[in-house]
Motif scaffolding. Structure first.
Motif, PDB file in Angstrom:
ATOM      1  N   ASN A   3       0.732  -1.181  -0.107  1.00  0.00           N
ATOM      2  CA  ASN A   3      -0.010  -0.020  -0.012  1.00  0.00           C
ATOM      3  C   ASN A   3       0.695   1.244  -0.008  1.00  0.00           C
ATOM      4  OD1 ASN A   3      -2.310  -1.596   0.059  1.00  0.00           O
ATOM      5  ND2 ASN A   3      -2.664  -1.438   2.161  1.00  0.00           N
ATOM      6  N   GLU A  16       2.228   1.746  -3.289  1.00  0.00           N
ATOM      7  CA  GLU A  16       1.380   2.110  -4.428  1.00  0.00           C
ATOM      8  C   GLU A  16       0.844   3.732  -4.349  1.00  0.00           C
ATOM      9  OE1 GLU A  16      -2.191  -0.523  -3.432  1.00  0.00           O
ATOM     10  OE2 GLU A  16      -1.550  -1.879  -5.021  1.00  0.00           O
ATOM     11  N   ARG A  17       0.996   4.023  -3.044  1.00  0.00           N
ATOM     12  CA  ARG A  17       0.816   5.556  -2.797  1.00  0.00           C
ATOM     13  C   ARG A  17       1.963   6.333  -3.317  1.00  0.00           C
ATOM     14  NH1 ARG A  17      -1.117   3.435   2.145  1.00  0.00           N
ATOM     15  NH2 ARG A  17       0.892   3.721   3.189  1.00  0.00           N
ATOM     16  N   PHE A  71       1.563   6.654  -7.133  1.00  0.00           N
ATOM     17  CA  PHE A  71       0.697   7.374  -7.288  1.00  0.00           C
ATOM     18  C   PHE A  71       1.286   8.768  -7.454  1.00  0.00           C
ATOM     19  CE2 PHE A  71      -2.754  10.470  -6.278  1.00  0.00           C
ATOM     20  CZ  PHE A  71      -3.498  10.292  -7.386  1.00  0.00           C
ATOM     21  N   ARG A  72       2.017   9.149  -6.224  1.00  0.00           N
ATOM     22  CA  ARG A  72       2.643  10.490  -6.182  1.00  0.00           C
ATOM     23  C   ARG A  72       3.644  10.654  -7.491  1.00  0.00           C
ATOM     24  NH1 ARG A  72       2.760   9.321  -0.618  1.00  0.00           N
ATOM     25  NH2 ARG A  72       5.215   9.157  -0.613  1.00  0.00           N
TER      26      ARG A  72
END
Length: 164
Positions: free
Chosen positions: A126, A129-130, A133-134
């Motif tokens: 997780n 994934e964050r 995304f950034r």
């Protein structure tokens, strides 16, 4: 034997924590022979550490590797203590029922450890994934900035834009 080693030859065996002791797999052999803890099938051979380990397991001691040549042991019911107050009379050979319970307990420990590992890995995924995304958001902003710069260049310098 462990108390003797702890006081006279701690490199062979010594108390580690309140209810744990460390045994050097090779150095303890002389004491196994001296104390007749376990005997080899051949009268001339030295006792084997593996035999000693099995005997400890039969009496409720659990061993774990502690480096390449050492193992650390503790009693499942914490009946063996470094300060000499161990309750040897209560340390009995396990029967087959206890062995089954021990296996079940180990299975539950393994399942619990796997759940903790899965949770930890899920949290890491997780987090990645964050982060991804950034990074994607930054790339989009960067690409937008490049497109804007090209448009500005074309507006400010129309001749150069036609040359390209």
């Amino acid at each position: 034997m462990i108390t003797h080693c702890n006081e006279n030859d701690p490199d062979a065996a010594h108390f580690y924590e309140q209810n744990e002791f460390v045994v050097h797999k090779e150095r303890i052999i002389q004491y196994l022979k001296e104390y007749e803890v376990c005997k080899s099938k051949d009268k001339d051979d030295d006792p084997k550490f593996e035999s000693f380990n099995r005997q400890l397991n039969k009496y409720g001691f659990n061993g774990k590797s502690f480096g390449a040549k050492k193992m650390i042991f503790s009693h499942k019911d914490r009946l063996f203590y470094a300060n000499g107050s161990h309750d040897a009379a209560k340390i009995k050979m396990l029967d087959s029922t206890n062995k089954d319970e021990k296996c079940i307990a180990k299975k539950e420990d393994v399942e619990s450890e796997i759940r903790r590992d899965v949770t930890s890995l899920t949290e890491k995924v997780n987090g990645l994934e964050r982060l991804l995304f950034r990074i994607e958001k930054c790339c989009r902003a960067f690409n937008h900035g490049i497109r804007q710069a090209i448009k500005m260049r074309a507006l400010l310098n129309p001749c150069t834009a036609e040359d390209n």
